[in-house]
Design a protein around this motif. Structure first.
Motif, PDB file in Angstrom:
ATOM      1  N   SER A 212       0.826  -1.213   0.000  1.00  0.00           N
ATOM      2  CA  SER A 212       0.000   0.000   0.000  1.00  0.00           C
ATOM      3  C   SER A 212       0.861   1.264   0.000  1.00  0.00           C
ATOM      4  O   SER A 212       0.531   2.232  -0.689  1.00  0.00           O
ATOM      5  CB  SER A 212      -0.950   0.004   1.200  1.00  0.00           C
ATOM      6  N   HIS A 213       1.967   1.251   0.730  1.00  0.00           N
ATOM      7  CA  HIS A 213       2.813   2.448   0.766  1.00  0.00           C
ATOM      8  C   HIS A 213       3.471   2.691  -0.595  1.00  0.00           C
ATOM      9  O   HIS A 213       3.612   3.846  -1.021  1.00  0.00           O
ATOM     10  CB  HIS A 213       3.873   2.312   1.860  1.00  0.00           C
ATOM     11  N   THR A 214       3.865   1.622  -1.261  1.00  0.00           N
ATOM     12  CA  THR A 214       4.439   1.781  -2.601  1.00  0.00           C
ATOM     13  C   THR A 214       3.399   2.330  -3.563  1.00  0.00           C
ATOM     14  O   THR A 214       3.700   3.204  -4.390  1.00  0.00           O
ATOM     15  CB  THR A 214       4.971   0.427  -3.113  1.00  0.00           C
ATOM     16  N   ALA A 215       2.168   1.838  -3.456  1.00  0.00           N
ATOM     17  CA  ALA A 215       1.088   2.310  -4.331  1.00  0.00           C
ATOM     18  C   ALA A 215       0.793   3.784  -4.106  1.00  0.00           C
ATOM     19  O   ALA A 215       0.613   4.549  -5.068  1.00  0.00           O
ATOM     20  CB  ALA A 215      -0.176   1.473  -4.100  1.00  0.00           C
ATOM     21  N   ILE A 216       0.738   4.195  -2.850  1.00  0.00           N
ATOM     22  CA  ILE A 216       0.484   5.613  -2.551  1.00  0.00           C
ATOM     23  C   ILE A 216       1.628   6.472  -3.070  1.00  0.00           C
ATOM     24  O   ILE A 216       1.412   7.533  -3.665  1.00  0.00           O
ATOM     25  CB  ILE A 216       0.292   5.827  -1.036  1.00  0.00           C
ATOM     26  N   THR A 217       2.855   6.022  -2.846  1.00  0.00           N
ATOM     27  CA  THR A 217       4.024   6.775  -3.313  1.00  0.00           C
ATOM     28  C   THR A 217       3.980   6.981  -4.819  1.00  0.00           C
ATOM     29  O   THR A 217       4.332   8.052  -5.336  1.00  0.00           O
ATOM     30  CB  THR A 217       5.324   6.039  -2.935  1.00  0.00           C
ATOM     31  N   ALA A 218       3.535   5.967  -5.552  1.00  0.00           N
ATOM     32  CA  ALA A 218       3.504   6.020  -7.016  1.00  0.00           C
ATOM     33  C   ALA A 218       2.412   6.932  -7.549  1.00  0.00           C
ATOM     34  O   ALA A 218       2.467   7.368  -8.707  1.00  0.00           O
ATOM     35  CB  ALA A 218       3.313   4.613  -7.574  1.00  0.00           C
ATOM     36  N   ALA A 219       1.414   7.245  -6.717  1.00  0.00           N
ATOM     37  CA  ALA A 219       0.196   7.903  -7.203  1.00  0.00           C
ATOM     38  C   ALA A 219       0.327   9.418  -7.308  1.00  0.00           C
ATOM     39  O   ALA A 219       1.066  10.059  -6.569  1.00  0.00           O
ATOM     40  CB  ALA A 219      -0.967   7.552  -6.282  1.00  0.00           C
ATOM     41  N   ASP A 220      -0.460   9.961  -8.249  1.00  0.00           N
ATOM     42  CA  ASP A 220      -0.658  11.409  -8.320  1.00  0.00           C
ATOM     43  C   ASP A 220      -1.832  11.840  -7.456  1.00  0.00           C
ATOM     44  O   ASP A 220      -1.889  12.988  -7.001  1.00  0.00           O
ATOM     45  CB  ASP A 220      -0.921  11.828  -9.766  1.00  0.00           C
ATOM     46  N   ALA A 221      -2.783  10.944  -7.248  1.00  0.00           N
ATOM     47  CA  ALA A 221      -3.937  11.206  -6.397  1.00  0.00           C
ATOM     48  C   ALA A 221      -4.464   9.862  -5.906  1.00  0.00           C
ATOM     49  O   ALA A 221      -4.205   8.820  -6.514  1.00  0.00           O
ATOM     50  CB  ALA A 221      -5.025  11.968  -7.137  1.00  0.00           C
ATOM     51  N   VAL A 222      -5.215   9.891  -4.802  1.00  0.00           N
ATOM     52  CA  VAL A 222      -5.676   8.659  -4.169  1.00  0.00           C
ATOM     53  C   VAL A 222      -7.157   8.775  -3.825  1.00  0.00           C
ATOM     54  O   VAL A 222      -7.598   9.793  -3.278  1.00  0.00           O
ATOM     55  CB  VAL A 222      -4.871   8.364  -2.879  1.00  0.00           C
ATOM     56  N   LEU A 223      -7.897   7.732  -4.142  1.00  0.00           N
ATOM     57  CA  LEU A 223      -9.271   7.577  -3.676  1.00  0.00           C
ATOM     58  C   LEU A 223      -9.216   6.576  -2.536  1.00  0.00           C
ATOM     59  O   LEU A 223      -8.845   5.411  -2.736  1.00  0.00           O
ATOM     60  CB  LEU A 223     -10.169   7.066  -4.796  1.00  0.00           C
ATOM     61  N   VAL A 224      -9.581   7.008  -1.310  1.00  0.00           N
ATOM     62  CA  VAL A 224      -9.293   6.210  -0.132  1.00  0.00           C
ATOM     63  C   VAL A 224     -10.492   6.147   0.805  1.00  0.00           C
ATOM     64  O   VAL A 224     -11.195   7.134   1.005  1.00  0.00           O
ATOM     65  CB  VAL A 224      -8.050   6.771   0.605  1.00  0.00           C
ATOM     66  N   ALA A 225     -10.725   4.966   1.367  1.00  0.00           N
ATOM     67  CA  ALA A 225     -11.774   4.806   2.370  1.00  0.00           C
ATOM     68  C   ALA A 225     -11.340   5.473   3.667  1.00  0.00           C
ATOM     69  O   ALA A 225     -10.170   5.426   4.053  1.00  0.00           O
ATOM     70  CB  ALA A 225     -12.045   3.321   2.606  1.00  0.00           C
ATOM     71  N   SER A 226     -12.295   6.086   4.354  1.00  0.00           N
ATOM     72  CA  SER A 226     -12.003   6.764   5.606  1.00  0.00           C
ATOM     73  C   SER A 226     -11.388   5.799   6.608  1.00  0.00           C
ATOM     74  O   SER A 226     -11.814   4.649   6.736  1.00  0.00           O
ATOM     75  CB  SER A 226     -13.287   7.365   6.188  1.00  0.00           C
ATOM     76  N   GLY A 227     -10.378   6.261   7.339  1.00  0.00           N
ATOM     77  CA  GLY A 227      -9.681   5.427   8.310  1.00  0.00           C
ATOM     78  C   GLY A 227      -8.222   5.822   8.373  1.00  0.00           C
ATOM     79  O   GLY A 227      -7.823   6.897   7.892  1.00  0.00           O
ATOM     80  N   THR A 228      -7.403   4.952   8.958  1.00  0.00           N
ATOM     81  CA  THR A 228      -5.983   5.247   9.113  1.00  0.00           C
ATOM     82  C   THR A 228      -5.296   5.497   7.777  1.00  0.00           C
ATOM     83  O   THR A 228      -4.341   6.281   7.693  1.00  0.00           O
ATOM     84  CB  THR A 228      -5.284   4.088   9.842  1.00  0.00           C
ATOM     85  N   ALA A 229      -5.783   4.855   6.717  1.00  0.00           N
ATOM     86  CA  ALA A 229      -5.150   5.027   5.399  1.00  0.00           C
ATOM     87  C   ALA A 229      -5.170   6.481   4.948  1.00  0.00           C
ATOM     88  O   ALA A 229      -4.280   6.907   4.209  1.00  0.00           O
ATOM     89  CB  ALA A 229      -5.837   4.151   4.362  1.00  0.00           C
ATOM     90  N   THR A 230      -6.155   7.260   5.374  1.00  0.00           N
ATOM     91  CA  THR A 230      -6.196   8.672   4.976  1.00  0.00           C
ATOM     92  C   THR A 230      -5.004   9.429   5.552  1.00  0.00           C
ATOM     93  O   THR A 230      -4.464  10.329   4.907  1.00  0.00           O
ATOM     94  CB  THR A 230      -7.502   9.346   5.434  1.00  0.00           C
ATOM     95  N   LEU A 231      -4.588   9.066   6.761  1.00  0.00           N
ATOM     96  CA  LEU A 231      -3.405   9.694   7.348  1.00  0.00           C
ATOM     97  C   LEU A 231      -2.157   9.279   6.586  1.00  0.00           C
ATOM     98  O   LEU A 231      -1.265  10.094   6.337  1.00  0.00           O
ATOM     99  CB  LEU A 231      -3.277   9.315   8.822  1.00  0.00           C
ATOM    100  N   GLU A 232      -2.084   8.006   6.188  1.00  0.00           N
ATOM    101  CA  GLU A 232      -0.941   7.553   5.396  1.00  0.00           C
ATOM    102  C   GLU A 232      -0.825   8.366   4.114  1.00  0.00           C
ATOM    103  O   GLU A 232       0.263   8.809   3.743  1.00  0.00           O
ATOM    104  CB  GLU A 232      -1.100   6.068   5.065  1.00  0.00           C
ATOM    105  N   VAL A 233      -1.941   8.570   3.455  1.00  0.00           N
ATOM    106  CA  VAL A 233      -1.933   9.329   2.204  1.00  0.00           C
ATOM    107  C   VAL A 233      -1.453  10.750   2.450  1.00  0.00           C
ATOM    108  O   VAL A 233      -0.663  11.313   1.681  1.00  0.00           O
ATOM    109  CB  VAL A 233      -3.331   9.315   1.554  1.00  0.00           C
ATOM    110  N   ALA A 234      -1.913  11.362   3.546  1.00  0.00           N
ATOM    111  CA  ALA A 234      -1.481  12.720   3.879  1.00  0.00           C
ATOM    112  C   ALA A 234       0.023  12.772   4.151  1.00  0.00           C
ATOM    113  O   ALA A 234       0.710  13.704   3.717  1.00  0.00           O
ATOM    114  CB  ALA A 234      -2.263  13.235   5.088  1.00  0.00           C
ATOM    115  N   LEU A 235       0.550  11.779   4.862  1.00  0.00           N
ATOM    116  CA  LEU A 235       1.978  11.770   5.171  1.00  0.00           C
ATOM    117  C   LEU A 235       2.828  11.532   3.931  1.00  0.00           C
ATOM    118  O   LEU A 235       3.987  11.948   3.891  1.00  0.00           O
ATOM    119  CB  LEU A 235       2.273  10.714   6.239  1.00  0.00           C
TER     120      LEU A 235
END
Length: 380
Positions: free
Chosen positions: A257-280
């Motif tokens: 998941s971290h590699t996928a977020i790093t690769a992305a220009d934008a993210v569609l994400v379900a509410s939860g801890t993953a939203t903080l990961e995307v922000a970081l």
């Protein structure tokens, strides 16, 4: 023999447990540490008496369907711990399970620590009275939470968020795209409908509908979809096939998941801890969430927006939140298109997320371990 009991209820709790144990185990090498946890905690010789997945159920009615089994586990564990009398009990998130257990243990003189504040700042604010009854100390991840508990007279320690240490301040997008086999010159959107099976059930189709609509606007968009495990990967693949969506350029991967977020220009994400990961990771995002209709009819009267951690930490809506009926494929695609294409917005979000990252940096492992040791010393 000295012992510490812990309960983590899902993947994010297992991560927090791993962080705590990484600093606690070296100081207590011969202490029995057991309860309920996952594979990350097991790396530090933590013994899980029940599979963590037994507690990973989301949504009011979904929980009710498993209520008898979950209550049976809690009662059995409570009775065992009252007989064992561990030096301390650490409840890691999972408040619906852990708070009642902590109340029972604390009443009998067993020290209790709760790691991660329940969302008293978002809903059910009356819960803080129960927390006061349940805990000897609470460990919180976010600086603003300290004042809430200090005001209520509850011993509190802010330990920061381990993700702030784990995630680099400047992620390497090109390396991530190489790792995933993605074209560096074409836009990438990460789709993250959730790690729980119940989340996949309600979020997956509108998320994929959004991808289909985005492709009509820009056929070059690449989609990367990380799945938490084999079960989730098989479910999502089957769902896509049944809906004739398997022909879309959707690249599914297990984990990463971290590699996928790093690769992305934008993210569609379900509410939860993953939203903080995307922000970081400093990525523009759209937060969405859908629940069983009956669960939502109750939750909508209780939940107070914002619900996404980036918006809560910012103190304002800096990224869109689309919940339940608002989370349609069309609405999600429109919001994602803006996050992909509006450069001024992307620049603003990057600045906010960098500041957010710095605000959460602590040595979480050492701070949390020391807090647990301090509570143990109170036993004399």
């Amino acid at each position: 023999m000295r012992s510490i009991a812990m309960v983590a209820g899902e993947t994010s709790g297992d991560l927090l447990g791993e962080t705590l144990l990484s600093a606690l185990r070296p100081q207590l090498p011969n202490t029995l540490m057991h309860g309920i946890g996952g594979p990350r905690m097991a790396k530090y010789d933590f013994v899980s008496n029940w599979p963590m997945e037994k507690l990973a159920v989301n949504g009011l009615f979904e929980v009710l369907a498993h209520y008898r089994e979950i209550k049976g586990i809690r009662n059995h564990l409570r009775d065992h711990l009252l007989a064992e009398r561990p030096d301390v009990f650490v409840g890691i998130d999972a408040p619906e399970f852990n708070l009642d257990l902590e109340v029972a243990l604390k009443k009998k003189g067993i020290k209790t620590v709760h790691f991660v504040s329940p969302s008293v700042w978002a809903w059910r604010s009356g819960r803080i009275r129960k927390i006061a009854e349940a805990v000897s100390r609470i460990l919180v991840l976010f600086p603003f939470e300290e004042a809430i508990y200090q005001k209520a007279g509850i011993p509190v320690t802010c330990v920061g968020h381990p993700l702030a240490e784990a995630i680099p301040m400047r992620p390497d997008m090109n390396a991530a795209r190489d790792s995933l086999g993605l074209d560096k010159e074409k836009p990438v959107v990460a789709i993250m409908p959730g790690s729980r099976m119940s989340e996949l059930k309600y979020n997956s189709l509108p998320f994929i509908d959004a991808a289909k609509l985005l492709l009509k606007r820009d056929p070059d968009i690449q989609f990367i979809i990380p799945m938490a495990g084999d079960e989730q990967l098989a479910y999502f693949t089957r769902l896509a096939t049944e809906a004739h969506l398997d022909k879309l350029p959707l690249k599914l991967v297990k984990g990463q998941s971290h590699t996928a977020i790093t690769a992305a220009d934008a993210v569609l994400v379900a509410s939860g801890t993953a939203t903080l990961e995307v922000a970081l990771f400093k990525k523009p995002m759209v937060i969405a969430y859908r629940l069983m209709r009956a669960t939502w009819e109750i939750a909508r009267h209780i939940v107070k927006p914002p619900v996404g951690l980036p918006n809560i930490l910012a103190g304002e809506m800096i990224v869109p939140e689309l919940l339940q009926n608002a989370a349609t494929g069309k609405a999600l695609s429109e919001a994602l298109w803006f996050q992909l294409t509006d450069q001024a917005n992307r620049n603003r979000l990057h600045e906010r997320f960098v500041a957010m990252h710095y605000s959460l940096l602590r040595n979480t492992a050492q701070a949390s371990a020391q807090a647990v040791l301090d509570v143990m010393k109170e036993n004399g």
